[in-house]
Every structure is written in C-alpha cells, then in structure tokens.
Design a protein around this motif. Structure first.
Motif, PDB file in Angstrom:
ATOM      1  N   ASP A 106       0.841  -1.191   0.000  1.00  0.00           N
ATOM      2  CA  ASP A 106       0.000   0.000   0.000  1.00  0.00           C
ATOM      3  C   ASP A 106       0.883   1.250   0.000  1.00  0.00           C
ATOM      4  O   ASP A 106       2.115   1.171  -0.096  1.00  0.00           O
ATOM      5  N   ASP A 107       0.253   2.411   0.132  1.00  0.00           N
ATOM      6  CA  ASP A 107       1.021   3.659   0.050  1.00  0.00           C
ATOM      7  C   ASP A 107       1.960   3.864   1.234  1.00  0.00           C
ATOM      8  O   ASP A 107       2.852   4.718   1.189  1.00  0.00           O
ATOM      9  N   LYS A 108       1.785   3.077   2.312  1.00  0.00           N
ATOM     10  CA  LYS A 108       2.697   3.144   3.453  1.00  0.00           C
ATOM     11  C   LYS A 108       3.796   2.084   3.384  1.00  0.00           C
ATOM     12  O   LYS A 108       4.655   2.020   4.263  1.00  0.00           O
ATOM     13  N   GLY A 109       3.747   1.255   2.349  1.00  0.00           N
ATOM     14  CA  GLY A 109       4.751   0.208   2.198  1.00  0.00           C
ATOM     15  C   GLY A 109       4.411  -1.094   2.885  1.00  0.00           C
ATOM     16  O   GLY A 109       5.267  -1.979   3.007  1.00  0.00           O
ATOM     17  N   TYR A 110       3.142  -1.246   3.338  1.00  0.00           N
ATOM     18  CA  TYR A 110       2.712  -2.463   4.014  1.00  0.00           C
ATOM     19  C   TYR A 110       2.027  -3.415   3.041  1.00  0.00           C
ATOM     20  O   TYR A 110       1.264  -2.998   2.164  1.00  0.00           O
ATOM     21  N   ALA A 111       2.268  -4.706   3.251  1.00  0.00           N
ATOM     22  CA  ALA A 111       1.591  -5.719   2.442  1.00  0.00           C
ATOM     23  C   ALA A 111       0.166  -5.967   2.938  1.00  0.00           C
ATOM     24  O   ALA A 111      -0.728  -6.283   2.156  1.00  0.00           O
ATOM     25  N   PHE A 112      -0.044  -5.828   4.253  1.00  0.00           N
ATOM     26  CA  PHE A 112      -1.375  -5.997   4.846  1.00  0.00           C
ATOM     27  C   PHE A 112      -1.339  -5.436   6.257  1.00  0.00           C
ATOM     28  O   PHE A 112      -0.273  -5.097   6.789  1.00  0.00           O
ATOM     29  N   ALA A 113      -2.508  -5.351   6.870  1.00  0.00           N
ATOM     30  CA  ALA A 113      -2.624  -4.883   8.249  1.00  0.00           C
ATOM     31  C   ALA A 113      -3.533  -5.822   9.015  1.00  0.00           C
ATOM     32  O   ALA A 113      -4.534  -6.322   8.479  1.00  0.00           O
ATOM     33  N   LEU A 114      -3.192  -6.075  10.281  1.00  0.00           N
ATOM     34  CA  LEU A 114      -3.990  -6.912  11.167  1.00  0.00           C
ATOM     35  C   LEU A 114      -4.425  -6.086  12.372  1.00  0.00           C
ATOM     36  O   LEU A 114      -3.685  -5.205  12.828  1.00  0.00           O
ATOM     37  N   LYS A 115      -5.588  -6.407  12.885  1.00  0.00           N
ATOM     38  CA  LYS A 115      -6.083  -5.746  14.091  1.00  0.00           C
ATOM     39  C   LYS A 115      -5.499  -6.429  15.319  1.00  0.00           C
ATOM     40  O   LYS A 115      -5.427  -7.666  15.377  1.00  0.00           O
ATOM     41  N   ASP A 116      -5.075  -5.658  16.299  1.00  0.00           N
ATOM     42  CA  ASP A 116      -4.515  -6.272  17.498  1.00  0.00           C
ATOM     43  C   ASP A 116      -5.598  -7.027  18.262  1.00  0.00           C
ATOM     44  O   ASP A 116      -6.761  -6.643  18.295  1.00  0.00           O
ATOM     45  N   GLY A 117      -5.207  -8.142  18.844  1.00  0.00           N
ATOM     46  CA  GLY A 117      -6.138  -8.969  19.596  1.00  0.00           C
ATOM     47  C   GLY A 117      -7.141  -9.724  18.749  1.00  0.00           C
ATOM     48  O   GLY A 117      -8.145 -10.215  19.275  1.00  0.00           O
ATOM     49  N   SER A 118      -6.893  -9.866  17.452  1.00  0.00           N
ATOM     50  CA  SER A 118      -7.851 -10.519  16.556  1.00  0.00           C
ATOM     51  C   SER A 118      -7.420 -11.950  16.242  1.00  0.00           C
ATOM     52  O   SER A 118      -6.237 -12.282  16.254  1.00  0.00           O
ATOM     53  N   THR A 119      -8.399 -12.782  15.955  1.00  0.00           N
ATOM     54  CA  THR A 119      -8.150 -14.166  15.569  1.00  0.00           C
ATOM     55  C   THR A 119      -7.933 -14.227  14.061  1.00  0.00           C
ATOM     56  O   THR A 119      -8.673 -13.618  13.296  1.00  0.00           O
ATOM     57  N   TYR A 120      -6.929 -14.985  13.649  1.00  0.00           N
ATOM     58  CA  TYR A 120      -6.614 -15.061  12.225  1.00  0.00           C
ATOM     59  C   TYR A 120      -5.882 -16.370  11.929  1.00  0.00           C
ATOM     60  O   TYR A 120      -5.422 -17.081  12.825  1.00  0.00           O
ATOM     61  N   SER A 121      -5.765 -16.677  10.655  1.00  0.00           N
ATOM     62  CA  SER A 121      -4.898 -17.762  10.196  1.00  0.00           C
ATOM     63  C   SER A 121      -4.437 -17.434   8.784  1.00  0.00           C
ATOM     64  O   SER A 121      -5.028 -16.594   8.103  1.00  0.00           O
TER      65      SER A 121
END
Length: 216
Positions: A106-121
């Motif tokens: 993205d425009d900040k140079g990140y591939a993705f963003a995750l929310k803190d305390g969130s469940t993911y895989s």
C-alpha cells in the motif's frame, strides 16, 4: 503424493521462537544448505516413468509410489518447479483477504494490516511441476524495531506434479494486543526443499493496528 498430515503450524506474532514438529535448528538449515545430502544426478520424472513401462508389476509399483502424477506437468528437466501463488489471510471478523505473490504494497509500504487482539490464520496455495519436490518447507521470521520476535520452521512434505494447486492452511492464532504490540513489523518468508532449491525468498512489511483497515 500429498502433503504430510497433522503438520500444520500457525504464523503467530509473539515473543517466542517457534520450531515446529520437534525440529531443532540443526535438523535443517534453510539458509546455506549445509545439511543437504547429494545422492547423485537426478533423472527427469518423465524418463523414469518411461523406463520399464512394459513391466506391469513395476508400472503398478511406480503408480503406487508416485500417486496422482499429472503427466502434463512433467518437463524435460530433473529439477522440480514450485510456484507459490498466493497468501490468504483468514479471520472470522473480515472477508478473506487474498494476496497475490509477489505482494503488492500500500502507500505506506505495508503488504497488509492486522487488528490487534484478533483471531486469524494464514493459507497459501502452490503448484508443483516437472518433478517430485521432496522435503518442501518454509521459514517465516518476523522483526519489530529490529528485534526478532518470531521465527518458525514448517515442514510441508513431499509433493508430486499436478495441475491442481496444493493448499496449506495454518492453525488459527491471535495477534498480540495493546499499544506496545501495535506498529510496523518486517518479515521474511522463504520456501526451500531438501535439495537446497529456493522457490521463494521474500521480504515484506505489515502493520498491527488498533482497528481493521477500511474495506475498499
């Protein structure tokens, strides 16, 4: 040949290094290949299948050994080809996020963003062609402000060439929470096999933030 069962490991962001399947650092080294054992010249799988093809018992033994091999994916070279197609982030809080590889920043140079305390895989798909790939594995290393906070080594197994992509899904995990967990992270993802072939060596950055980013 299908991947080995019950060997999935999540990519978590924690303060502990993770070494999956009981493997120590000396069990394999994905950086310099110093533990690679050379067994002699490889032969293209297509040539191996052609050998003794009139011997029914030997042909059946090869079919049992090799499993579901797509002959249309066999090349003239002995080296296997593994292509990592995409990485998908799964979370019950959001639609699946499918990221093509190479990753688009993205425009900040990140591939993705995750929310803190969130469940993911994480889930990724890959194809195998030309020849059987043995001991396919990946390492995933994460740093925050220059300090390594995670290193995982995951053995996927041995795979035969086929048209349909293989799919690997890691176990569910939870991102760390709190103000000190938020911010920018850098990571390196690397796929190698027992012969020291490197199929992906990718550096990227991602963000852990207080809220999920707005959907497009």
């Amino acid at each position: 040949m299908d991947k080995e069962e019950n060997k999935e490991t999540s990519v978590s962001i924690s303060n502990n290094d993770t070494d999956t399947n009981g493997l120590d650092d000396d069990d394999y080294d994905d950086d310099d290949g110093k533990h690679t054992v050379m067994l002699g010249p490889q032969v293209p799988l297509k040539d191996q299948l052609e050998l003794d093809k009139d011997d029914d018992s030997l042909r059946r033994w090869k079919e049992q050994l090799l499993g579901d091999v797509d002959t249309n994916k066999l090349g003239e070279t002995a080296e296997p080809e593994v292509t990592i197609l995409n990485l998908t982030i799964l979370t019950p809080e959001r639609p699946d996020l499918v990221l093509a590889i190479p990753l688009v920043l993205d425009d900040k140079g990140y591939a993705f963003a995750l929310k803190d305390g969130s469940t993911y895989s994480f889930r990724f798909s890959f194809t195998v062609s030309n020849n059987i790939v043995s001991g396919l594995r990946y390492t995933h290393t994460v740093w925050k402000t220059g300090v390594r906070v995670e290193k995982q080594k995951v053995m996927l197994g041995t795979f035969s060439p086929r048209q349909e992509p293989y799919i690997y899904e890691a176990e569910e995990d939870t991102t760390p929470s709190g103000i000190f967990a938020r911010g920018s992270y850098s990571a390196k993802l690397k796929f190698v096999d027992d012969d020291g072939n490197v199929y992906l060596d990718m550096n990227y950055c991602f963000e852990i933030r207080k809220d999920w980013p707005a959907t497009a």
